[in-house]
Design an enzyme around this catalytic site. Structure first.
Site, PDB file in Angstrom:
ATOM      1  N   SER A 185       0.860  -1.188   0.000  1.00 24.32           N
ATOM      2  CA  SER A 185       0.000   0.000   0.000  1.00 24.32           C
ATOM      3  C   SER A 185       0.887   1.225   0.000  1.00 24.32           C
ATOM      4  CB  SER A 185      -0.907   0.016   1.232  1.00 24.32           C
ATOM      5  OG  SER A 185      -1.390   1.326   1.483  1.00 24.32           O
ATOM      6  N   GLY A 186       0.622   2.164  -0.897  1.00 21.69           N
ATOM      7  CA  GLY A 186       1.417   3.382  -0.946  1.00 21.69           C
ATOM      8  C   GLY A 186       1.254   4.257   0.279  1.00 21.69           C
ATOM      9  N   SER A 187       0.001   4.527   0.689  1.00 22.65           N
ATOM     10  CA  SER A 187      -0.217   5.408   1.842  1.00 22.65           C
ATOM     11  C   SER A 187       0.335   4.783   3.115  1.00 22.65           C
ATOM     12  CB  SER A 187      -1.708   5.738   1.994  1.00 22.65           C
ATOM     13  OG  SER A 187      -2.464   4.559   2.187  1.00 22.65           O
ATOM     14  N   GLY A 202      -1.924   5.191  -2.979  1.00 23.41           N
ATOM     15  CA  GLY A 202      -0.766   4.988  -3.835  1.00 23.41           C
ATOM     16  C   GLY A 202      -1.012   3.955  -4.908  1.00 23.41           C
ATOM     17  N   THR A 203      -1.662   2.839  -4.528  1.00 22.60           N
ATOM     18  CA  THR A 203      -1.907   1.793  -5.522  1.00 22.60           C
ATOM     19  C   THR A 203      -2.939   2.238  -6.548  1.00 22.60           C
ATOM     20  OG1 THR A 203      -3.373   0.767  -3.883  1.00 22.60           O
ATOM     21  CG2 THR A 203      -1.180  -0.186  -4.144  1.00 22.60           C
TER      22      THR A 203
END
Length: 347
Positions: free
Chosen positions: A91-93, A259-260
């Site tokens: 996960s980006g965040s 982010g994804t």
């Protein structure tokens, strides 16, 4: 009476998405890799996720990231991501928040200017670039997972909505990508509830009709996510912006653009020939927060053009706290939890 049990947390947020970083109170988990430790947590100790994402301690819109010792010698720390839908491998965040917490906790000492280090996610090693100014972590850039388009512009009939055109990208999970304007949305905060309802019906229809398989991972479960795409604005030769909203669970639209979700949009823009390596896309959420995705390269994997990318954002520390886990509280379920709490096993 049960003994007092404790967890140490650092609450953070990136783009509005709250990530609770568990910095202490959990025993060393079995498993030779962070991925294996994630699987143990998922199968044998899911009580930690449920405790921190359900009342009275949390809400489903939050995420949890458990810091664990890395198994890759290049990594400064490992982390396991927990969300209401389960255990995503990336996960980006959550990565932006975890990288910030690693710096704030002193696991990686802060240095002024740009510095680089690596974290180990269940998906593998993640390269981090951090910008520190006057002791404050101003930006985190992390590698997004390689992303590609699985399905391009197909249609499905959704009861109560009608025919919906969507594409499917993989960017750490499978995403349905839909044009927001075609469904009557301008992607502002007053539409949040209707966006969640609309996405739920579309995802339910897609899941009932078909499944998706990753070209190396195979079956990774039913398609879980939907990314609403606003109009694409070109702000300069190499910089674009788009309003966006990401659905992750019934009733839950992420506070950030994710982010994804941003990586999935980059994959679609590449598929449509709209960007080239070096170009950047800023996605803007319902709450006017944003992440910047950068298209860094492309490679061919079988039938798929795979987009390599990075995600940049800023995380803010909200609190540092000890959580008291009271197993006598009728609202607290300690099942699947006490066997991994260090305070439950005094030496």
């Amino acid at each position: 009476m049960h003994p007092e049990l404790n967890l140490q947390l650092m609450d953070t947020h990136a783009g509005g998405d709250v990530s609770r970083i568990v910095t202490g109170g959990i025993m060393q988990l079995p498993g030779a890799t962070v991925r294996a430790q994630m699987e143990y947590l998922r199968d044998e100790a899911d009580g930690l996720r449920r405790l921190l994402l359900e009342e009275p301690y949390g809400i489903p819109e939050m995420s949890v990231d458990l810091l664990v010792p890395p198994t890759d010698p290049e990594a400064a720390a490992g982390y396991i991501i927990m969300e209401v839908m389960g255990y995503p491998i990336y996960s980006g965040s959550n990565t932006i928040c975890t990288a910030t917490a690693v710096l704030e906790a002193g696991i990686v000492p802060k240095r002024e200017g740009w510095q680089s280090f690596a974290l180990e996610a269940p998906a593998g090693l993640v390269h981090i670039d951090a910008l520190v100014h006057d002791g404050v972590v101003e930006a985190i850039t992390c590698g997004g997972l390689p992303s590609y388009i699985h399905t391009y512009r197909t249609s499905i009939h959704v009861p109560s909505i009608g025919d919906v055109t969507y594409s499917v990208a993989y960017s750490g999970g499978f995403y349905a990508l839909v044009d927001a304007a075609s469904l009557g949305f301008s992607l502002h905060l007053n539409e949040e509830r209707k966006l969640a309802e609309c996405a739920y019906h579309i995802i339910e229809a897609i899941q009932a009709e078909r499944g998706f398989s990753h070209y190396t991972l195979g079956d990774v479960g039913p398609l879980p996510f939907l990314h609403f795409m606003g109009p694409l604005e070109q702000l300069s030769d190499h910089f674009y912006r788009s309003r966006s909203a990401t659905y992750v669970h019934p009733g839950v639209i992420c506070r950030s653009t994710t982010g994804t979700g941003t990586s999935a949009r980059l994959a679609l823009m590449n598929y449509e020939g709209l960007i080239k390596p070096g170009d950047r896309l800023e996605t803007v959420s319902l709450r006017e927060t944003g992440f910047i995705g950068k298209f860094t390269g492309v490679r061919q994997e079988g039938d798929h053009e795979v987009v390599e990318n990075t995600i940049t954002g800023k995380s803010y520390v909200l609190s540092r706290a000890d959580i008291v886990v009271n197993c006598d509280d009728p609202m607290v379920d300690c099942g699947g939890l006490t066997h991994i709490l260090t305070s439950a096993h005094p030496e």
